[in-house]
Write a protein that holds these residues in place. Structure first.
Motif: not given
Ligand code: SAM
Ligand code: SF4
Length: 342
Positions: A33, A37, A40, A111
């Protein structure tokens, strides 16, 4: 990508031991990613070696096997699906099942950071709706939550998505002490832009650097807060997922609540989740899984794959068992959400 594997019309649809038809497959196409976050991921994550990943062709083969067995909806997720190299070739290839009528919906959860690049092509592949995760409208807070993200880029992506004709739903994780004060503003903003918004409770998945009990904000409180300012009516509306929806009279849009911690939605569960390494999880909240990669790689024929899928669905559990343990403060499921994509 071309379809090289034969499709038989005779294989039975997938039904689990509790008589739930499996009609929805979520596919995590990468564990990587471009954000981190806080709820996460840890800031420094060790990602999977690329050789462990299913190729895009293999992902297509597994997904198509599920479509053949009655899956009508595919959601592509991650990690961040749009950072996987050449991901559009998978969307393009899967879109043939929309064309043939075998599938009703091809969609993704993102996202939003790359939507400005891909919105038009997604729409061209038959994607009609996208879920975009966004937890705040404040640029500084956005940076604090995502660690690496830029709000402007996501906002640009949302615009591109809407220009391309994609219907957008916003997913917002409710975080105590972080965005609790913005819940009302986010509803007004989303509905003002013609988007539904769904709130999600944090789930105890994977080791992170923070204390999960500090982040957990029950949606019962979020809902009570919203009910003070908006007239909310329960809706029957279902998207095939665990969200419960209400309509807000003042803003004219829908608000969803996904409450895995406080409400058990397992009885109507129609879904299974495939990771980017070909591991099939039959339940988001349980560790039991089946290895479909070995089955795919064992033969040119799809027979072993279908046998492995049958065997896995026969083990789909009745329900999950999420607990945020205050004393141990350990996640009740060891893998991160970015492995199964939520
Ligand atoms: N990267 C994409 C995104 O953020 O939309 C797709 C994958 S992300 C894992 C899918 C959803 O899971 C996002 O809406 C994210 O906010 C949510 N999520 C991640 N970790 C979570 C957790 N521990 N509890 C609840 N929701 C979580
Ligand atoms: Fe990435 Fe999505 Fe996890 Fe955020 S929630 S770190 S965007 S995978």
């Amino acid at each position: 990508m071309t379809l090289t594997h034969s499709v038989s019309a005779t294989r039975p649809p997938l039904v689990d031991p509790f008589a739930r038809a499996i009609t929805y497959l979520r596919i995590s196409v990468t564990d990587r990613c471009d954000f981190r976050c806080v709820y996460c991921m840890a800031e420094h994550m060790t990602f999977l070696p690329k050789r462990d990943l299913l190729t895009l062709e293999e992902l297509d083969r597994v997904a198509s096997a599920f479509v053949e067995r009655g899956v009508r909806k595919l959601r592509v997720t991650g990690g961040e699906p749009l950072v996987r190299r050449n991901i559009m070739s998978l969307f393009r290839s899967l879109s043939r099942h929309l064309g043939s009528g075998a599938m009703d919906e091809l969609t993704l959860t993102t996202n939003g950071s790359q939507l400005h690049r891909f919105a038009d092509e997604l729409a061209d592949c038959g994607v009609k709706r996208v879920n975009v995760s966004l937890d705040t409208l404040d640029a500084d807070k956005f940076r604090r939550i995502t660690r690496w993200g830029e709000l402007d880029k996501v906002m640009g992506g949302l615009q591109a998505a809407r220009r391309a004709g994609l219907q957008v739903k916003i997913n917002t994780v409710a975080l105590k002490g972080v965005n609790a004060d913005e819940i009302e503003d986010m509803v007004r903003w989303a509905h003002g832009e013609g988007m539904d918004i769904t709130f999600i409770e944090t789930m105890p998945m994977g080791e992170i650097e923070e204390d999960r009990t500090d982040q957990y904000l029950p949606l019962s409180l979020v809902r009570a807060q919203l009910a003070r300012v908006f007239s909310l009516t329960e809706l029957d509306y279902k998207t095939g997922g665990p969200a419960r929806y209400v309509a807000s009279a003042e803003t004219g849009g829908r608000i969803g609540f996904i409450t895995p911690m406080t409400h058990n939605f397992c009885e109507s569960c129609n879904r299974v989740r495939l990771t980017c390494t070909g591991t099939l999880y039959m339940c988001l909240g349980q560790d039991d899984a089946a290895d479909l990669r070995a089955a795919v790689r064992s033969s040119e024929s799809d027979e072993p794959l279908h046998a492995a899928i049958d065997e896995a669905i026969a083990r789909k559990p009745k329900g999950h068992d999420f607990v945020i343990d205050r004393r141990a403060n350990r996640p009740s499921v060891g893998r991160h959400m970015s492995v199964t994509g939520g």
